[in-house]
Design an enzyme around this catalytic site. Structure first.
Site, PDB file in Angstrom:
ATOM      1  N   GLU A   1     -21.633 -22.919  -5.257  1.00 54.42           N
ATOM      2  CA  GLU A   1     -21.886 -21.622  -5.882  1.00 54.42           C
ATOM      3  C   GLU A   1     -21.350 -20.463  -5.047  1.00 54.42           C
ATOM      4  O   GLU A   1     -20.977 -19.412  -5.577  1.00 54.42           O
ATOM      5  CB  GLU A   1     -23.378 -21.430  -6.151  1.00 54.42           C
TER       6      GLU A   1
ATOM      7  N   PHE B   1     -39.996 -26.930  -9.782  1.00 51.42           N
ATOM      8  CA  PHE B   1     -38.777 -27.558  -9.264  1.00 51.42           C
ATOM      9  C   PHE B   1     -37.603 -26.582  -9.377  1.00 51.42           C
ATOM     10  O   PHE B   1     -37.379 -25.979 -10.423  1.00 51.42           O
ATOM     11  CB  PHE B   1     -38.474 -28.837 -10.056  1.00 51.42           C
ATOM     12  N   GLN B   2     -36.866 -26.442  -8.290  1.00 48.13           N
ATOM     13  CA  GLN B   2     -35.720 -25.535  -8.200  1.00 48.13           C
ATOM     14  C   GLN B   2     -36.082 -24.099  -8.555  1.00 48.13           C
ATOM     15  O   GLN B   2     -35.315 -23.398  -9.206  1.00 48.13           O
ATOM     16  CB  GLN B   2     -34.550 -26.041  -9.064  1.00 48.13           C
TER      17      GLN B   2
ATOM     18  N   LYS C   1     -35.418 -20.158 -18.330  1.00 49.17           N
ATOM     19  CA  LYS C   1     -34.922 -21.140 -19.290  1.00 49.17           C
ATOM     20  C   LYS C   1     -35.442 -20.874 -20.704  1.00 49.17           C
ATOM     21  O   LYS C   1     -34.696 -20.983 -21.680  1.00 49.17           O
ATOM     22  CB  LYS C   1     -35.361 -22.537 -18.834  1.00 49.17           C
TER      23      LYS C   1
ATOM     24  N   MET D   1     -11.474 -15.434  17.107  1.00 45.45           N
ATOM     25  CA  MET D   1     -12.013 -14.109  17.422  1.00 45.45           C
ATOM     26  C   MET D   1     -13.208 -14.221  18.360  1.00 45.45           C
ATOM     27  O   MET D   1     -13.368 -13.413  19.278  1.00 45.45           O
ATOM     28  CB  MET D   1     -12.390 -13.368  16.137  1.00 45.45           C
TER      29      MET D   1
END
Lengths: 183, 574
Positions: B50, B112-113, B162, B475
């Site tokens: 993502e 969940f999630q 949802k 760097m």
């Protein structure tokens, strides 16, 4: 140099706005000394008074960042303009028959009133500017303060120092959404 | 027409002009993905992470000026967007992220999630929404796009439970004017401030313009040039401002700040008037604020009022659209000359030329990253979109590739997000399919998001990847060399055989370790039109980006590249 700054804001009355506002204080670790939120005469608009103990730079930072929030309508730093403030406190203090009259006399000086009286304690309501409330609390301390609660400071500019100058404009979505719900 | 929340999402995206969505499906966003095939106008790009989706949307937005869209599921899908959102936020990039959320009935139950993504992203988005009823959905999406693209652009997140995706409602796309009483995207500059600015400009003897990305965002490229030429004022650029002023223009000072040119930094420090146009006085630009431009009065023009007096207090702060404000300033501004000032600057420029790596006889035979970038610039004629990752190579691209408004630098400046380069470049290339795109990455940052190579292959995205491999987190190694007594803790890096890795993805690749090989490799990449091409440039391991203003030091206190010799002298010059 730290000072007390009273900052007032008009915000949209929506879920999550308070969280966004206090996050501005949390991020640089500033402490909100007092915060009050309440509705105005318009249900879609709430008004907040925030008291910040900090530097002028802190106050300017808070103002700048508050102005960036989409749901904050206007922000004013009251310092520098004439304004009135009020706080309200309830103080539960020990009171025996011997001390009661002395306590009531002190309350008289502060235009405080007794809102509850029990056998060994009374609850006093006092309204005024913060120093007045702290003054009375100081005087009551020797009698034994059992508990104390303060409503928090509310502030309003005097005369033509008006925060709510956006009266004609309210959020399009709130308005539209309300219309659709009604129909 | 009654539609589900899922269908409303796509209907709204189409009406906002979206045809490309970068995303990754999962449980809580599945109802929306389920209806995707009914909308052939939308092309969905499946990323490999993502974070890649967020960076692609950002890269797309920077390359096209349009809103980039990323989509992810709830919980880990949403939290993986966080780095991408923060990156877009600090560089004012218009991105809209849509995340699935657990059903409203279980929000707050640690379902969940479930992650409180509006809470998490509150400080790293311009605004965000938790949509709790399907009736609000179209309003929220329209508002989100409006907020993302208007005023100072920025990312907006919409969290979509949802059950809101499956609920149905009558769909009308609102078309009335969006009124947000607390949001004034373009403040109007008061005339008296413009007059005061003009007075300061007329009386200045040593003015300098600090030009930032705001010049590009407001479309003020022509006005900036007119202003600089009419008032004979040199122009220093911020990293993200690269491209807003021709770098071969005699008035151009190049980049300012930590790795800016000597002439830019000395000019700022000696100036008697700073004209900050669409920039925000980032600490990488100013160095020590206490000694920054000590002799200068300051004029700051920015569309975001909160930037005025934030880092640097100014005499005249103007909140407004830069293009409009410059137009107003120019009206009634007669030509001004600053010949003596320009002569002084020329001496600083000559000194930089003398120290310039490309003008020196090098004793080490090893390929230098600066040579790679310089040659890439000449071989592309400066007409490629360059997208970088973060680190030494990023600064070398800033120093050795001259950018133009159409091909401005795309890089994570404010956030300094390693891993931005490859996905950012894929997004840019998909937004500008006709343009030549070069993604310049280091061996460190590339390995943070190289899974997106598969995305580039699946989508057949034509990106050229120039991997600058020095075997170190360069760097950080440079800071260790200069400021931590060469204790190279955790910076040497073992990497895979990048050409073999590319081959595993089906990507043609070539390794270059000598300057003479650069042209053939670049030409091969350019000729390869089907999908990505990778060139691994094996470069000098211990090279250092010069000049360097140590963090927190005075801007004129630069560590310069030594002239034809070993050792690095530190030079302090007023």
């Amino acid at each position: 140099m730290t000072n007390r700054y009273a900052i007032t804001a008009l915000v949209e009355n929506r879920p999550g706005v308070l969280n966004r506002v206090v996050s501005i204080f949390r991020r640089p670790g500033l402490n909100l000394d007092s915060l009050t939120v309440g509705r105005t005469d318009r249900p879609e608009v709430s008004r907040m008074t925030m008291v910040l103990e900090g530097t002028n730079a802190d106050a300017q930072h808070v103002k700048r960042e508050l102005n960036r929030l989409i749901h904050v309508i206007t922000v004013e730093d009251m310092n520098g303009t004439p304004y009135v403030t009020r706080d309200l406190a309830l103080i539960k203090v020990r009171a025996t028959p011997e001390t009661k009259s002395e306590i009531l006399q002190m309350c008289g000086h502060y235009r405080a009133r007794v809102v509850d009286a029990a056998e060994s304690s009374i609850v006093i309501e006092v309204v005024g500017e913060e120093p007045e409330i702290e003054g009375l609390a100081g005087l009551l301390k020797p009698f034994g303060i059992i508990e104390m609660v303060r409503a928090g400071v509310v502030a309003m500019g005097r005369a033509e120092n008006i925060l709510d100058t956006h009266r004609e404009r309210s959020s399009w979505a709130l308005q539209r959404f309300a219309l659709e719900k009604a129909s | 027409m009654e539609l589900s929340g899922a269908e409303i999402v796509w209907e709204c995206l189409i009406r906002e002009g979206v045809d490309l969505v970068f995303g990754y499906p999962g449980g809580a966003i599945l109802p929306t993905y389920d209806t995707l095939s009914s909308y052939p106008q939308i092309h969905h790009v499946l990323t490999r992470h993502e974070q890649g989706a967020a960076h692609m949307a950002d890269g797309y937005a920077r390359a096209t000026g349009r809103v980039g869209v990323a989509m992810a599921t709830s919980g880990p899908g949403a939290t993986n967007l966080v780095t991408g959102l923060a990156t877009a936020m600090l560089d004012s990039s218009p991105v809209v992220c849509i995340t699935g959320q657990v059903p409203t009935s279980v929000i707050g139950h640690n379902a969940f999630q479930e992650a409180d993504i509006t809470g998490v992203t509150l400080p790293i988005t311009k605004h965000n929404y938790l949509v709790t009823s399907v009736e609000e959905l179209a309003f929220s999406i329209r508002e989100a796009f409006y907020i993302a693209r208007s005023g100072r652009p920025g990312p907006v997140l919409i969290d979509l439970p949802k059950d809101v995706q499956t609920a149905r409602t009558e769909f009308h796309y609102p078309t009335d004017e969006i009124r947000l009483p607390g949001y004034q995207p373009v403040p109007t500059a008061p005339e008296e401030k413009i007059n005061r600015a003009r007075t300061l400009i007329r009386s200045a003897e040593r003015p300098v313009i600090l030009a930032g990305r705001g010049v590009l965002l407001s479309g003020a490229v022509a006005e900036l040039r007119e202003f600089a030429e009419r008032t004979e004022t040199p122009v220093g650029l911020t990293l993200l401002g690269k491209g807003c002023f021709p770098e071969d223009h005699p008035l151009c000072l190049g980049m300012m700040g930590m790795h800016g040119t000597g002439e830019a930094n000395h000019t700022v420090q000696e100036a008697d008037l700073l004209l900050a146009f669409g920039m925000r006085f980032d600490d990488r630009v100013t160095g020590n604020l206490a000694t920054y431009a000590p002799k200068a009065r300051k004029i700051h023009i920015d569309i975001d009022p909160s930037e005025i007096d934030k880092n640097v207090e100014v005499e005249v702060g103007i909140a407004g659209d830069l293009r409009q404000t410059l137009t107003d300033l120019l009206a009634g501004l007669e030509p001004i000359e600053h010949g003596d000032w320009i002569k002084r600057i020329t001496r600083w420029r000559d000194e930089s030329e003398e120290r310039e790596l490309l003008n020196q006889v090098l004793t080490s035979p090893q390929l230098k990253a600066a040579e790679v970038v310089h040659d890439l610039w000449t071989l592309t004629g400066g007409n490629a979109i360059t997208v970088t990752d973060v680190g030494q190579h990023q600064m070398w691209v800033a120093q050795y590739y001259a950018h133009s408004p159409e091909h401005a630098l795309i890089t994570s400046g404010g956030m300094g997000t390693m891993g931005f380069g490859l996905p950012g470049g894929i997004g840019a290339a998909m937004g500008r399919p006709g343009d030549e795109v070069w993604v310049v990455v280091g061996d460190g940052g590339f390995q943070m998001t190289l899974a997106e190579l598969a995305t580039a292959v699946q989508e057949q995205v034509k990106v050229n990847i120039a991997l600058i491999n020095n075997g170190y987190l360069g760097m950080v190694r440079q800071w260790q060399e200069l400021f931590y007594e060469k204790r190279y803790n955790a910076t040497p890096m073992v990497s895979p055989d990048f050409c073999a890795l590319a081959a595993a993805y089906g990507i043609p690749a070539v390794r270059v370790s000598e300057r003479s090989q650069i042209e053939a490799a670049v030409r091969r990449a350019q000729d390869h039109t089907a999908g990505p091409f990778l060139i691994e440039f094996v470069v000098e391991q211990h090279d250092v980006v010069f000049p360097m203003v140590p963090a927190g030091s005075d801007l004129h206190d630069m560590i310069r590249r030594p002239i034809n010799g070993p050792g690095r002298e530190k030079e302090i010059q007023s």
